[in-house]
Design an enzyme around this catalytic site. Structure first.
Site, PDB file in Angstrom:
ATOM      1  N   ALA A  36       0.857  -1.185   0.000  1.00  0.00           N
ATOM      2  CA  ALA A  36       0.000   0.000   0.000  1.00  0.00           C
ATOM      3  C   ALA A  36       0.892   1.232   0.000  1.00  0.00           C
ATOM      4  CB  ALA A  36      -0.930   0.002   1.215  1.00  0.00           C
ATOM      5  N   ASN A  96      -3.342   4.361 -15.438  1.00  0.00           N
ATOM      6  CA  ASN A  96      -3.721   3.478 -14.341  1.00  0.00           C
ATOM      7  C   ASN A  96      -5.065   3.906 -13.752  1.00  0.00           C
ATOM      8  OD1 ASN A  96      -3.877   1.856 -12.107  1.00  0.00           O
ATOM      9  ND2 ASN A  96      -1.995   2.590 -11.149  1.00  0.00           N
ATOM     10  N   CYS A 107      -5.569   1.529  -9.271  1.00  0.00           N
ATOM     11  CA  CYS A 107      -4.766   1.416  -8.057  1.00  0.00           C
ATOM     12  C   CYS A 107      -5.669   1.239  -6.837  1.00  0.00           C
ATOM     13  CB  CYS A 107      -3.884   2.648  -7.867  1.00  0.00           C
ATOM     14  SG  CYS A 107      -2.834   2.507  -6.402  1.00  0.00           S
ATOM     15  N   ILE A 121      -3.455  -7.842 -15.071  1.00  0.00           N
ATOM     16  CA  ILE A 121      -4.305  -7.179 -14.089  1.00  0.00           C
ATOM     17  C   ILE A 121      -3.425  -6.417 -13.084  1.00  0.00           C
ATOM     18  CG2 ILE A 121      -6.199  -8.805 -14.272  1.00  0.00           C
ATOM     19  CD1 ILE A 121      -5.118 -10.254 -11.777  1.00  0.00           C
ATOM     20  N   ASN A 122      -3.998  -5.364 -12.546  1.00  0.00           N
ATOM     21  CA  ASN A 122      -3.364  -4.721 -11.411  1.00  0.00           C
ATOM     22  C   ASN A 122      -3.574  -5.620 -10.199  1.00  0.00           C
ATOM     23  OD1 ASN A 122      -2.141  -2.806  -9.708  1.00  0.00           O
ATOM     24  ND2 ASN A 122      -3.125  -1.092 -10.727  1.00  0.00           N
ATOM     25  N   THR A 157       6.017  -8.198  -8.784  1.00  0.00           N
ATOM     26  CA  THR A 157       6.508  -8.658  -7.486  1.00  0.00           C
ATOM     27  C   THR A 157       7.859  -9.348  -7.577  1.00  0.00           C
ATOM     28  OG1 THR A 157       4.240  -8.905  -6.691  1.00  0.00           O
ATOM     29  CG2 THR A 157       5.926 -10.125  -5.504  1.00  0.00           C
TER      30      THR A 157
END
Length: 303
Positions: A70, A128, A131, A192-193, A267
């Site tokens: 976050a 974007n 988010c 995908i986000n 990631t």
């Protein structure tokens, strides 16, 4: 000799491997580790009109087969990107770069896109609308076809660059949103986000992340990402940049078979800073293993 080249919205790239926004900064730290020109391109840190500090800490929580973040779109603002980050980037990255654009209003999306449209090194604007880590913006635009359409109309008026809309998986029907993107003139879709997740600290009995919830990413979400890319590929004719849990070259092939023209690695960059280089170098071996001569020929091959 295998051919790893693909064409994304009319721009040919050497391979489909693109580090995802928010996991690669502006490329400088990674350029000190290896020559990042081996990449297809990269998507730099999400950019807003004004500087943002982001969310309070802690911002990161590990979890099984992934992580939750976050960060909250921490960035120096579009003027600093133009005056400092892009000129610096030209010294070590010699290909078109993907600019990730974020906003809290239609006016902000349009302003940032207009500012970056004049930058020669920016090849694509990745807008974007997905988010999940900020309040009052981001994902709120990406959860309805009408709202996404308004963003696209606003940014298409002020830019000549290809517009790629980054979609959220946190919706009931991603296909209808993808169709709206195409109908309003988007040049491509990235998806995908992150999904929305959380962790709780058993000792404090409170959420680990100060924001309580954050974006869940990593290998655990790959099946969801593959399913959504597969569905959207059947519904639209514009190219898809697929992402979600990609860790190696075999994941790249799988995502392209589902329908992705290119892929983003997120990631995995935070686990191994050399991962994108390793994927690029391993792609020819994996292509030969599965008797693939050209990556552009397998896009959507699972349909």
């Amino acid at each position: 000799m295998v051919n790893t080249k693909v064409t994304l919205t009319g721009i040919e790239i050497d391979n489909p491997v693109i580090p995802a926004s928010g996991t690669f900064g502006y490329g400088q730290e990674f350029s000190e580790l290896y020559d990042i020109n081996c990449l297809g391109t990269f998507s730099f840190k999400g950019t807003t009109a004004e500087p943002r500090f982001g969310n309070p800490t802690p911002r990161i929580a590990e979890c099984s087969s992934g992580m939750i973040n976050a960060v909250g779109l921490q960035n120096p603002g579009v003027e600093a990107v133009k005056s400092k980050e892009l000129p610096e980037m030209k010294k070590f990255f010699h290909k078109p770069v993907m600019a990730n654009v974020c906003g809290f209003s239609l006016e902000e999306y349009a302003h940032v896109c207009e500012e970056l449209d004049g930058e020669e090194q920016v090849g694509w604007l990745e807008v974007n609308v997905s988010c999940p880590n900020v309040h009052g913006g981001g994902m709120s635009f990406g959860t309805s076809p009408a709202a996404v359409g308004e963003v696209i109309k606003a940014v298409k008026k002020v830019t000549t660059k290809p517009i790629i809309i980054k979609l959220s998986p946190n919706v009931t029907d991603i296909v209808s949103i993808a169709k709206a993107c195409e109908a309003e003139g988007a040049d491509g879709i990235s998806m995908i986000n992150t999904m929305l997740g959380m962790r709780i600290d058993l000792r404090t009995k409170k959420p680990i992340i100060a924001n309580k919830m954050g974006g869940f990413s990593g290998p655990a979400i790959k099946p969801v990402a593959l399913r959504m890319v597969y569905q959207v590929y059947e519904a639209v004719s514009i190219p898809i940049v697929g992402m979600g849990g990609i860790m190696d070259a075999e994941d790249v092939i799988e995502m392209m078979l589902a329908g992705a023209t290119a892929i983003e690695v997120g990631t995995a960059n935070l686990i191994d800073p050399f991962v994108c280089k390793k994927i690029v170098e391993d792609l020819p071996r994996v292509m030969e293993k599965y008797k693939i001569n050209s990556l552009s020929e397998i896009i959507g091959g699972a349909h």
